[in-house]
Structure formats: C-alpha cells, structure tokens
Write an enzyme that holds these catalytic residues in place. Structure first.
Site, PDB file in Angstrom:
ATOM      1  N   LYS A  49       1.102  -1.053   0.084  1.00  0.00           N
ATOM      2  CA  LYS A  49      -0.168  -0.042   0.023  1.00  0.00           C
ATOM      3  C   LYS A  49       0.867   1.045   0.095  1.00  0.00           C
ATOM      4  CE  LYS A  49      -3.710  -2.774   2.133  1.00  0.00           C
ATOM      5  NZ  LYS A  49      -4.328  -3.069   3.361  1.00  0.00           N
ATOM      6  N   GLN A  93      -4.813  -1.891   9.764  1.00  0.00           N
ATOM      7  CA  GLN A  93      -4.729  -3.093   9.187  1.00  0.00           C
ATOM      8  C   GLN A  93      -5.161  -4.290   9.931  1.00  0.00           C
ATOM      9  OE1 GLN A  93      -3.456  -3.689   5.829  1.00  0.00           O
ATOM     10  NE2 GLN A  93      -4.358  -5.736   6.420  1.00  0.00           N
ATOM     11  N   ASP A 116     -11.349   2.504   4.030  1.00  0.00           N
ATOM     12  CA  ASP A 116     -11.206   0.996   3.864  1.00  0.00           C
ATOM     13  C   ASP A 116     -12.935   0.605   3.711  1.00  0.00           C
ATOM     14  OD1 ASP A 116      -9.823  -1.079   3.709  1.00  0.00           O
ATOM     15  OD2 ASP A 116      -9.251  -1.280   5.875  1.00  0.00           O
TER      16      ASP A 116
END
Ligand code: NDP
Length: 294
Positions: A49, A93, A116
């Site tokens: 990322k 994450q 997200d």
C-alpha cells in the site's frame, strides 16, 4: 477461456489515479496506515500500500504502535488522526491482536476518513444504494474488475460464496444495487448452506471468498461461468524459497478450462484492492477540498 488480468487492469487504474492526483488543488492526499504486530501477510500488505501510494503521489504515514497497545490507547490514536487536518484517510490493518476489538476500532474511524469502508455508516450506504460513502476496497475492486472486463451483471445470477463483512456481504449488496453494471439476482452461500455445489452450479458469475485453498472445483461451476477468486491462501511448499505458495479458493487447473473468464491468484483481485484504496483516499482528499470551500 479468458484470463482476467488484475495486474494489468489495476495498472491502468493506477495510471488514471496518478493523473488525477497531479491535477489536484492544494496538498497531496495523505493516508495513515496503522499496523500492529508482525503478521507476515499484514507486513507485506502495508508495504504494498505504501509503495503504490508513493507511485501515485499519495503521501502515506505508517504508524506502528507496539502490540501491547490497549483498546483505549488505540482509540485515542484514531481520535487524533480523525482530528488531524493533514490526514485524509485512515486504514487500520486487519487482523488486530486478539486483545483488541476490531469492530469497535473500525467504528471509531471518522466515516469521512474511512477509506477501508468498514464503518457501519459506509456499509449502510452500500445497502441504501447511496454513492456518497466509501465502498470497501476488495468488493469495489471486484466490481471494477468485472466492469473493465466487459461483464455486465444486469439480470445475471451472481452467487457469492462467503458472507464476511469485508468481502462477501458488501460484494453481494453491490451486485444487487439497482444501477448500471449491477442489477443482478444474488444468492449468498456460507458454511451453513446445504447442497452448496447445486447452488454454485447455477451461477452465471461466481464470486468466491471463503479462505479455503482450492475449495471450488469444476464440479461446482457451470460451464461458461465467470469466476472471481478473492481467496489468498498461503499453502506450505518446500519447493519455494519462501516455504509457501499463494493459492486462491478456486482449483484453477480444473475450473479454468470450463469457464468463460477467470481471475488468477495471485494477480487477480489482490492488485485491485490496493488500487481501490488509493481511489478512496483521493476521493477523501477531494471531498475535504469541497468541504473547506466556503
Ligand atoms: P472470513 O473468514 O471472514 O469469511 C469466510 C466466509 O466463508 C464465511 O462467511 C464462512 O462462512 C465462509 N466459509 C468458510 N468455509 C466455508 C465452506 N467450507 N463452505 C461454505 N462457506 C464457507 O474470510 P474473508 O472474507 O475475510 O476472506 C476470504 C478470503 O479472501 C481469504 O482467503 C482472504 O485471504 C481473502 N481476501 C483477499 C483479499 C484481496 O485483496 N484479494 C482481501 C480480503 C480477503 P460462515 O459465515 O458460515 O462462517
């Protein structure tokens, strides 16, 4: 059979995003990436990322709190990032260490920085066909992959295997939306489904996200179907330097010859997920520009 090349499709999307960042007014978009612990897959995802962000011109701020961080401390960190005007998007994450309650952390992220797409408000907007929210990156990537491969879901029977909040449920809702490219008839299957193969064999488009290596075989797929394999599984393999190989949830060798289109693993949905995260971050930045305009 046509291979859906996620690497190539993600590369063209990334080129478009780079262009869009270059023409953006004001500072570059900024994505905060929070990773806790040393789960090898998480380490590699965050690195990827970061790398893609740099390629596009998105700034990333990687934050690595110690694995001993408490729920309250992590919530405090999220609150600080929510309040920080130089941060446009926040990603925590997954998976978090078992001492932390993931759902509460996702809920803590301000919806307008939730790139997200796991905040209940953003998931709710998907259910309401409201395009003003952030769509979770993997489901959004699956939809983008289908549309850029010329697969129109209208009127098709889409069978989704898996009902997680991260993939299965949102992708089923997206395929169901009453809009161009979607408007499918959708069936969702899970571990409690009876006669699974009889249902998956009805699919015009089969989307598999269960986390079981090579679970879906040719016996479960209708000839001519489109198969999207979301699964990423590490299977021990002594012949590989890393000691493992990556495989999907679909038994590619038996399924590929009978379907019309299929995604490989790796190189299918995975690269799209990262590209969609970047798209969401750029959108978050643009929306902040708009909200700051008097
Ligand atoms: P989860 O473990 O959260 O969910 C798995 C789902 O599959 C559950 O709904 C479960 O059913 C169902 N399931 C499990 N076993 C079976 C079975 N034998 N028969 C029918 N249904 C079953 O997984 P995720 O959705 O998070 O991830 C799925 C896969 O996708 C993983 O391999 C993951 O690594 C990968 N992934 C890939 C991404 C990418 O970027 N390409 C991003 C995210 C995930 P039940 O609800 O009944 O337990």
């Amino acid at each position: 059979m046509e291979l859906i090349d996620g690497n190539a499709i993600a590369a063209s999307l990334i080129a478009e995003l780079k262009q869009s960042v270059a023409t953006l007014e004001g500072r570059a978009p900024c994505l905060a990436l929070v990773r806790i612990g040393e789960d090898p897959a998480s380490v590699s995802y965050v690195r990827k990322k970061e790398k893609t962000a740099a390629e596009i011109g998105v700034r990333s701020r990687v934050i690595l709190p110690p694995p001993t961080i408490t729920q309250t401390e992590l919530e405090g960190l999220i609150d600080d990032l929510n309040a920080d005007p130089s941060v446009d998007g926040i990603l925590v994450q997954s998976p978090l260490p078992p001492t932390l309650i993931e759902a509460e952390i996702f809920r803590r992220i301000a919806p307008d920085k939730d790139v997200d797409g796991f905040h209940p408000l953003n998931l709710g907007k998907v259910a309401q066909d409201d395009p003003t929210g952030f769509v979770a990156c993997t489901p959004a990537g699956v939809m983008e992959l289908l549309s850029r491969s010329g697969v129109d879901l209208a009127g098709k029977h889409v069978v989704v295997l898996g009902r997680s909040l991260i993939v299965g449920k949102p992708v089923a809702l997206l395929a169901l939306q009453k809009r161009a490219g979607a408007n499918a008839t959708v069936t969702v299957c899970h571990s409690g489904t009876h006669n699974l193969a009889a249902i998956t064999r009805l699919a015009d488009v089969l989307i598999v996200a269960i986390g079981r290596p090579e679970f879906v075989t040719d016996q479960m797929v209708k000839p001519g179907a489109v198969v999207i394999d979301v699964g990423i599984n590490r299977v021990p393999d002594d012949t590989k330097k890393a000691g493992y190989r990556l495989t999907g949830d679909v038994h590619f060798l038996s399924v590929a010859p009978i379907c019309s289109k299929i995604t490989p693993v790796p190189g299918g949905v995975g690269p799209m997920t990262v590209a969609m995260l970047m798209r969401n971050t750029i959108r978050a930045r643009k929306r902040r520009n708009l909200s700051l305009t008097p």
